[in-house]
Design a protein around this motif. Structure first.
Motif, PDB file in Angstrom:
ATOM      1  N   GLU A   4       0.752  -1.418   0.062  1.00 25.53           N
ATOM      2  CA  GLU A   4       0.125   0.035   0.028  1.00 25.53           C
ATOM      3  C   GLU A   4       0.943   1.314  -0.101  1.00 25.53           C
ATOM      4  O   GLU A   4       1.691   1.532   0.940  1.00 25.53           O
ATOM      5  N   VAL A   5       0.556   2.048  -0.906  1.00 28.61           N
ATOM      6  CA  VAL A   5       1.294   3.554  -0.980  1.00 28.61           C
ATOM      7  C   VAL A   5       0.755   4.525  -0.114  1.00 28.61           C
ATOM      8  O   VAL A   5      -0.442   4.443  -0.126  1.00 28.61           O
ATOM      9  N   LYS A   6       1.219   4.933   0.770  1.00 30.49           N
ATOM     10  CA  LYS A   6       0.985   6.061   1.533  1.00 30.49           C
ATOM     11  C   LYS A   6       1.393   7.454   1.305  1.00 30.49           C
ATOM     12  O   LYS A   6       2.631   7.393   0.840  1.00 30.49           O
ATOM     13  N   HIS A   7       0.649   8.498   1.662  1.00 28.37           N
ATOM     14  CA  HIS A   7       1.237   9.930   1.320  1.00 28.37           C
ATOM     15  C   HIS A   7       1.318  10.568   2.623  1.00 28.37           C
ATOM     16  O   HIS A   7       0.164  10.897   3.329  1.00 28.37           O
ATOM     17  N   ASP A   8       2.464  10.974   2.460  1.00 34.08           N
ATOM     18  CA  ASP A   8       2.777  12.023   3.814  1.00 34.08           C
ATOM     19  C   ASP A   8       2.968  13.301   3.597  1.00 34.08           C
ATOM     20  O   ASP A   8       3.968  13.630   2.958  1.00 34.08           O
ATOM     21  N   PHE A  14       5.676  10.132  -0.713  1.00 34.09           N
ATOM     22  CA  PHE A  14       4.895   8.890  -0.737  1.00 34.09           C
ATOM     23  C   PHE A  14       5.926   7.725  -0.453  1.00 34.09           C
ATOM     24  O   PHE A  14       7.184   7.614  -0.781  1.00 34.09           O
ATOM     25  N   TYR A  15       5.061   6.461   0.318  1.00 36.38           N
ATOM     26  CA  TYR A  15       5.961   5.507   0.738  1.00 36.38           C
ATOM     27  C   TYR A  15       5.234   4.402   0.924  1.00 36.38           C
ATOM     28  O   TYR A  15       4.044   4.424   0.944  1.00 36.38           O
ATOM     29  N   ILE A  16       6.020   3.270   0.942  1.00 32.04           N
ATOM     30  CA  ILE A  16       5.475   1.995   1.192  1.00 32.04           C
ATOM     31  C   ILE A  16       6.381   1.301   2.279  1.00 32.04           C
ATOM     32  O   ILE A  16       7.571   1.448   2.197  1.00 32.04           O
ATOM     33  N   VAL A  17       5.730   0.806   3.199  1.00 34.35           N
ATOM     34  CA  VAL A  17       6.176   0.041   4.303  1.00 34.35           C
ATOM     35  C   VAL A  17       6.550  -1.509   3.968  1.00 34.35           C
ATOM     36  O   VAL A  17       5.742  -2.124   3.410  1.00 34.35           O
ATOM     37  N   ILE A  18       7.864  -1.904   3.832  1.00 35.60           N
ATOM     38  CA  ILE A  18       8.250  -3.240   3.444  1.00 35.60           C
ATOM     39  C   ILE A  18       8.882  -3.883   4.678  1.00 35.60           C
ATOM     40  O   ILE A  18      10.128  -3.657   5.086  1.00 35.60           O
ATOM     41  N   GLY A  19       8.008  -4.646   5.425  1.00 36.20           N
ATOM     42  CA  GLY A  19       8.941  -5.222   6.623  1.00 36.20           C
ATOM     43  C   GLY A  19       9.153  -4.113   7.690  1.00 36.20           C
ATOM     44  O   GLY A  19       8.101  -3.292   8.046  1.00 36.20           O
ATOM     45  N   ASP A  20      10.508  -4.041   7.945  1.00 41.16           N
ATOM     46  CA  ASP A  20      10.907  -2.907   9.158  1.00 41.16           C
ATOM     47  C   ASP A  20      11.732  -1.647   8.106  1.00 41.16           C
ATOM     48  O   ASP A  20      12.229  -0.931   8.829  1.00 41.16           O
ATOM     49  N   GLU A  21      11.412  -1.586   6.746  1.00 40.51           N
ATOM     50  CA  GLU A  21      12.158  -0.775   5.930  1.00 40.51           C
ATOM     51  C   GLU A  21      11.057  -0.025   5.426  1.00 40.51           C
ATOM     52  O   GLU A  21       9.812  -0.355   5.233  1.00 40.51           O
ATOM     53  N   GLU A  22      11.413   1.114   4.653  1.00 41.05           N
ATOM     54  CA  GLU A  22      10.439   1.784   3.659  1.00 41.05           C
ATOM     55  C   GLU A  22      11.081   2.378   2.216  1.00 41.05           C
ATOM     56  O   GLU A  22      12.212   2.533   2.197  1.00 41.05           O
ATOM     57  N   ALA A  23       9.964   2.190   1.502  1.00 43.24           N
ATOM     58  CA  ALA A  23      10.480   2.790   0.071  1.00 43.24           C
ATOM     59  C   ALA A  23       9.819   3.958  -0.112  1.00 43.24           C
ATOM     60  O   ALA A  23       8.801   4.168   0.530  1.00 43.24           O
ATOM     61  N   GLU A  24      10.383   5.053  -0.747  1.00 42.24           N
ATOM     62  CA  GLU A  24       9.823   6.410  -0.844  1.00 42.24           C
ATOM     63  C   GLU A  24      10.257   7.038  -2.140  1.00 42.24           C
ATOM     64  O   GLU A  24      11.214   6.779  -2.713  1.00 42.24           O
ATOM     65  N   LEU A  25       9.159   7.966  -2.468  1.00 41.20           N
ATOM     66  CA  LEU A  25       9.266   8.823  -3.328  1.00 41.20           C
ATOM     67  C   LEU A  25       9.188  10.156  -3.026  1.00 41.20           C
ATOM     68  O   LEU A  25       8.114  10.542  -2.418  1.00 41.20           O
ATOM     69  N   LYS A  54       5.633   1.765  -8.596  1.00 42.57           N
ATOM     70  CA  LYS A  54       4.252   1.860  -8.139  1.00 42.57           C
ATOM     71  C   LYS A  54       4.122   3.165  -7.390  1.00 42.57           C
ATOM     72  O   LYS A  54       3.315   4.079  -7.515  1.00 42.57           O
ATOM     73  N   LEU A  55       5.540   3.597  -6.776  1.00 39.36           N
ATOM     74  CA  LEU A  55       5.493   4.992  -6.027  1.00 39.36           C
ATOM     75  C   LEU A  55       5.217   5.998  -7.302  1.00 39.36           C
ATOM     76  O   LEU A  55       4.573   6.861  -7.067  1.00 39.36           O
ATOM     77  N   ALA A  56       5.850   5.903  -8.280  1.00 37.42           N
ATOM     78  CA  ALA A  56       5.965   6.903  -9.300  1.00 37.42           C
ATOM     79  C   ALA A  56       4.587   7.054  -9.932  1.00 37.42           C
ATOM     80  O   ALA A  56       3.996   8.363 -10.061  1.00 37.42           O
ATOM     81  N   ARG A  57       3.734   6.023 -10.148  1.00 37.53           N
ATOM     82  CA  ARG A  57       2.343   5.976 -10.629  1.00 37.53           C
ATOM     83  C   ARG A  57       1.564   6.877  -9.789  1.00 37.53           C
ATOM     84  O   ARG A  57       0.919   7.781  -9.876  1.00 37.53           O
ATOM     85  N   CYS A  58       1.765   6.714  -8.473  1.00 40.70           N
ATOM     86  CA  CYS A  58       0.892   7.133  -7.308  1.00 40.70           C
ATOM     87  C   CYS A  58       1.107   8.558  -7.410  1.00 40.70           C
ATOM     88  O   CYS A  58       0.100   9.417  -7.130  1.00 40.70           O
ATOM     89  N   GLY A  59       2.487   8.998  -7.281  1.00 38.07           N
ATOM     90  CA  GLY A  59       2.858  10.467  -7.126  1.00 38.07           C
ATOM     91  C   GLY A  59       2.321  11.107  -8.419  1.00 38.07           C
ATOM     92  O   GLY A  59       1.771  12.434  -8.317  1.00 38.07           O
TER      93      GLY A  59
END
Length: 94
Positions: A4-8, A14-25, A54-59
């Protein structure tokens, strides 16, 4: 696995939580209120799974929905747009 992409909006990312890490745009706004997508990070363990796309598309969808033009300062976002010309209408190219 669905991510799930979340927007802060406060941190402008925009970020995605992956386990205990995060991917972000991350992004910023220009003086003209255009969205400048400036950095993408995906943890090494999650690379090659389409997370950056996925992050790029959401942004970019967010920019379109909010009547903003977009700038692809980040090479990952630039590569995404080149593969998905349906976003050309909102892009500002140098």
């Amino acid at each position: 696995m669905e991510h799930e992409v979340k927007h802060d909006q406060d941190d402008m990312r925009f970020y995605i939580v992956i386990g205990d890490e995060e991917a972000e745009l991350t992004y910023s706004y220009t003086e003209e209120e255009d969205m400048d997508f400036d950095h993408t990070f995906v943890p090494e363990s999650a690379r090659g799974q389409g997370i950056a796309h996925k992050l790029a598309r959401c942004g970019l969808n967010y920019a379109r929905e909010n009547n903003c033009k977009a700038i692809a300062s980040c090479p990952a976002v630039e590569a995404f747009v080149k593969r998905h010309p349906e976003y050309n209408d909102i892009m500002l190219w140098p």
